[in-house]
Design a protein around this motif. Structure first.
Motif, PDB file in Angstrom:
ATOM      1  N   LEU A   8       0.829  -1.201   0.000  1.00  0.00           N
ATOM      2  CA  LEU A   8       0.000   0.000   0.000  1.00  0.00           C
ATOM      3  C   LEU A   8       0.866   1.255   0.000  1.00  0.00           C
ATOM      4  O   LEU A   8       0.616   2.198  -0.764  1.00  0.00           O
ATOM      5  CB  LEU A   8      -0.922  -0.009   1.218  1.00  0.00           C
ATOM      6  CG  LEU A   8      -1.844   1.207   1.369  1.00  0.00           C
ATOM      7  CD1 LEU A   8      -2.761   1.330   0.162  1.00  0.00           C
ATOM      8  CD2 LEU A   8      -2.652   1.110   2.651  1.00  0.00           C
ATOM      9  N   ILE A   9       1.899   1.267   0.833  1.00  0.00           N
ATOM     10  CA  ILE A   9       2.806   2.421   0.881  1.00  0.00           C
ATOM     11  C   ILE A   9       3.506   2.595  -0.465  1.00  0.00           C
ATOM     12  O   ILE A   9       3.630   3.722  -0.978  1.00  0.00           O
ATOM     13  CB  ILE A   9       3.829   2.244   2.017  1.00  0.00           C
ATOM     14  CG1 ILE A   9       3.129   2.316   3.375  1.00  0.00           C
ATOM     15  CG2 ILE A   9       4.923   3.312   1.927  1.00  0.00           C
ATOM     16  CD1 ILE A   9       4.037   2.028   4.547  1.00  0.00           C
ATOM     17  N   ALA A  10       3.967   1.483  -1.049  1.00  0.00           N
ATOM     18  CA  ALA A  10       4.637   1.552  -2.358  1.00  0.00           C
ATOM     19  C   ALA A  10       3.691   2.095  -3.425  1.00  0.00           C
ATOM     20  O   ALA A  10       4.092   2.912  -4.266  1.00  0.00           O
ATOM     21  CB  ALA A  10       5.155   0.174  -2.752  1.00  0.00           C
ATOM     22  N   SER A  11       2.437   1.676  -3.383  1.00  0.00           N
ATOM     23  CA  SER A  11       1.451   2.145  -4.375  1.00  0.00           C
ATOM     24  C   SER A  11       1.206   3.643  -4.224  1.00  0.00           C
ATOM     25  O   SER A  11       1.100   4.369  -5.216  1.00  0.00           O
ATOM     26  CB  SER A  11       0.134   1.379  -4.219  1.00  0.00           C
ATOM     27  OG  SER A  11       0.324   0.001  -4.421  1.00  0.00           O
ATOM     28  N   ILE A  12       1.115   4.119  -2.994  1.00  0.00           N
ATOM     29  CA  ILE A  12       0.895   5.553  -2.749  1.00  0.00           C
ATOM     30  C   ILE A  12       2.075   6.365  -3.261  1.00  0.00           C
ATOM     31  O   ILE A  12       1.913   7.407  -3.910  1.00  0.00           O
ATOM     32  CB  ILE A  12       0.651   5.804  -1.251  1.00  0.00           C
ATOM     33  CG1 ILE A  12      -0.683   5.175  -0.822  1.00  0.00           C
ATOM     34  CG2 ILE A  12       0.651   7.300  -0.952  1.00  0.00           C
ATOM     35  CD1 ILE A  12      -0.932   5.243   0.666  1.00  0.00           C
ATOM     36  N   ILE A  13       3.287   5.885  -2.983  1.00  0.00           N
ATOM     37  CA  ILE A  13       4.486   6.592  -3.443  1.00  0.00           C
ATOM     38  C   ILE A  13       4.523   6.650  -4.967  1.00  0.00           C
ATOM     39  O   ILE A  13       4.831   7.690  -5.571  1.00  0.00           O
ATOM     40  CB  ILE A  13       5.753   5.904  -2.891  1.00  0.00           C
ATOM     41  CG1 ILE A  13       5.823   6.082  -1.364  1.00  0.00           C
ATOM     42  CG2 ILE A  13       7.011   6.473  -3.542  1.00  0.00           C
ATOM     43  CD1 ILE A  13       6.950   5.317  -0.711  1.00  0.00           C
ATOM     44  N   LEU A  14       4.194   5.536  -5.606  1.00  0.00           N
ATOM     45  CA  LEU A  14       4.221   5.491  -7.065  1.00  0.00           C
ATOM     46  C   LEU A  14       3.115   6.337  -7.697  1.00  0.00           C
ATOM     47  O   LEU A  14       3.229   6.735  -8.860  1.00  0.00           O
ATOM     48  CB  LEU A  14       4.083   4.040  -7.540  1.00  0.00           C
ATOM     49  CG  LEU A  14       5.285   3.130  -7.240  1.00  0.00           C
ATOM     50  CD1 LEU A  14       4.954   1.675  -7.546  1.00  0.00           C
ATOM     51  CD2 LEU A  14       6.503   3.573  -8.054  1.00  0.00           C
ATOM     52  N   ALA A  15       2.065   6.627  -6.932  1.00  0.00           N
ATOM     53  CA  ALA A  15       0.978   7.459  -7.449  1.00  0.00           C
ATOM     54  C   ALA A  15       1.292   8.954  -7.352  1.00  0.00           C
ATOM     55  O   ALA A  15       0.633   9.767  -8.011  1.00  0.00           O
ATOM     56  CB  ALA A  15      -0.322   7.158  -6.699  1.00  0.00           C
TER      57      ALA A  15
END
Length: 586
Positions: A8-15
């Motif tokens: 989830l954290i990785a997805s937020i950063i990539l967004a």
């Protein structure tokens, strides 16, 4: 940190690049478009006249006298040109006094458009008539220009660059403090169409499309910029003058005269760039960036990342890998298809993000599976046959941790006369004998693919049909019990040769339902089984001595094992209100 939290954290950063639009993100998007935009064919209405290095030498230098330009103007007219665009600055009077002659040639021939070049002056071009359908918007800001000394139709030869200093998008109209000012190529088309008005259609985001009256509407971005299609417009020279039925963009390609501008196709002179804009306006499926592109890109990003996350977490390794590759290939195909067909929606960052999320998820899944395999090996390596351990490692789902109800067959063994044995030999010999006894039993259990659950002093507990499913577990358990008795007989021969006392063993076998799984405290637990069937197997082992046999087998085991066993007199055992039917091996 839990796997889902990391993803989830990785997805937020990539967004975040979708929100903050950093320069590298814009560059990635633009480079992707450069790579995928379809090469368009020229419209056939234009040609480019290059004043070359050789022409400058032949004419004795540059700039050419205006009288010579008047001759070129007339010759283009005589060769059948339908219009002429001088993408050359005429900001200073001619040193040979030929301005009037040039102006007269322009007036008496074909529609002619002069370019105005931007600089830091506060002089803005004359505004043009516009009709705005919708709310008035700011648009692309116009800059000051140098005024031409030759009167005529004019347009601003602007070529703004993107974040990577390449020209890709050019405004069709620009907003000055006084109103709307046409770009050079837009003014060319307006003159050719015989129009006197531009129509600007707006929406809540800004400009949606611009129409030169008499031509199809041109889709633009919110600032009124058009994406350029770098077509191969035909070119000619002063010597050839192949311009019949064409509008001619005249410019200088001789070195050191006009600045070259960087584009995705290389360095181009201003007249070639303006020709490309004019061509792009006439190409109906010429690429453009729609207002909703960012929303679509974010939507596809979250859908793709979520699919990769779901597949890798809930599918098997090979199926999840195949699914991830399918998602990535789908993004490539869809992204290329959209751009190739003129819809500039970028999926490159979504592709990269999906790959990153997939890689992280694969790593976490692998790490989880590796730890689970190590846990399985550590927990079962002393109790299961290596082949069974490999099966569990390859498919950990076969092992349901935490306890489940299973129908199993249980074996309990116990060494008889252990106290007397301990008193008759040394402690070292006791240890030696016990290791031999337990090894003989463990080999038999593994041979028939059972699991040694635990050793309790001189006793052993084994389970058949857990943790792996076993169709004929009753038969295998009985055969294992018989094998144990044979192994003990062989062991006694070995002990006798070493002048050690023989040993005797009791075996109890019973089949029934029990709760099987990891049990114990939070700090320490073991894989074991509990239930009435387990207790009964232990009671049968205890009763072997009083029944005068080495092995006692429960009723259900006897009925399912496939062997014809010898029935003994029923016995009473602790915890049972009725006598138990018991059997032994013949």
């Amino acid at each position: 940190m839990k796997k889902s939290v990391i993803l989830l954290i990785a997805s937020i950063i990539l967004a975040l690049p979708y929100i903050y639009q950093p320069s590298w993100y814009d560059t990635l998007k633009l480079k992707t478009f450069d790579r995928l935009v379809k090469k368009q064919e020229p419209s056939g209405y234009f040609t480019i006249l290059n004043i070359t290095e050789q022409d400058v030498v032949n004419e004795g230098g540059y700039p050419f006298p205006r009288q010579r330009l008047a001759e070129i103007q007339k010759k283009l007219y005589s060769k059948g040109a339908i219009g002429i665009g001088w993408v050359v600055a005429f900001t200073e009077p001619d040193r040979f006094g030929g301005d009037e002659e040039f102006a007269e040639a322009v007036k008496m021939t074909v529609p002619t458009v002069f370019a105005m070049f931007e600089n830091d002056t506060k002089f803005y071009p004359k505004t043009t008539g516009t009709v705005i359908l919708g709310n008035d918007v700011a648009g692309f800001p116009a800059k000051g220009v140098r005024q031409n000394v030759i009167a005529g139709h004019e347009g601003v030869a602007s070529a703004p660059v993107d974040i990577d200093n390449l020209v890709r998008r050019m405004p069709l109209l620009m907003k000055s403090p006084d109103g709307w000012v046409p770009a050079y190529a837009t003014q060319v088309l307006k003159i050719l169409a015989g129009s006197d008005t531009y129509i600007i259609k707006t929406n809540e985001n800004g400009i949606e499309e611009i129409t030169v009256k008499g031509l199809p509407p041109v889709k633009t971005d919110s600032l009124g910029r058009k994406w350029i299609s770098w077509v191969d417009t035909p070119e000619t020279t002063l010597a050839e003058m192949d311009v019949e039925n064409k509008f001619v963009f005249v410019g200088v390609t001789a070195q050191g005269v006009m600045p070259q501008v960087a584009t995705p196709t290389g360095l181009l002179e201003p007249h070639k760039i303006q020709a490309a804009l004019a061509e792009s306006i006439l190409i109906e499926d010429s690429p453009y960036i729609p207002d909703y592109s960012l929303a679509v890109e974010i939507f596809i990003f979250f859908i793709s990342v979520s699919m990769a996350w779901f597949y890798i977490n809930y599918f098997g390794i090979f199926l999840s890998a195949f699914s991830l590759v399918f998602v990535l290939l789908t993004q490539l195909v869809v992204g290329a298809y959209l751009v190739h067909n003129g819809l500039l929606i970028d999926l490159s960052w979504s592709f990269i993000s999906t790959f990153i999320i997939g890689s992280i998820a694969f790593y976490l899944r692998f790490q989880e599976q590796y730890k689970l395999r190590q846990q399985i090996k550590k927990q079962f390596e002393h109790y299961l046959d290596p082949r069974q351990i490999k099966k569990l490692q390859q498919n950990p789902d076969l092992l349901k941790l935490g306890g489940e109800k299973r129908n199993c067959t249980f074996i309990f063994t116990d060494l008889r006369g252990f106290t007397a044995l301990s008193e008759s030999v040394t402690p070292e010999q006791v240890t030696y004998i016990m290791n031999k006894v337990l090894t003989a039993q463990q080999r038999a259990v593994q041979k028939y693919e059972g699991m040694v659950d635990k050793y309790i002093g001189d006793a052993m507990m084994a389970i058949f049909n857990a943790p792996l499913d076993m169709i004929d577990h009753e038969k295998r358990a009985v055969e294992c019990g018989v094998e144990i008795m044979k192994n003990i007989q062989l062991l006694n021969q070995e002990l006798q040769s070493e002048n050690l006392p023989p040993i005797a063993i009791g075996i109890g076998i019973n089949t029934g339902e029990a709760i099987v799984g990891n049990m114990g405290s939070e700090g320490r637990f073991d894989y074991t089984a509990i239930g009435d069937a387990v207790n009964t197997a232990a009671r049968l082992e205890s009763a072997t001595k009083e029944c005068g046999v080495n092995i006692l087998i429960g009723e259900r085991t006897e009925s399912l094992c496939g062997y014809h066993l010898q029935e003994l007199e029923p016995i009473m055992v602790k915890g049972k209100s009725k006598p138990l039917k018991i059997y032994t091996w013949k």
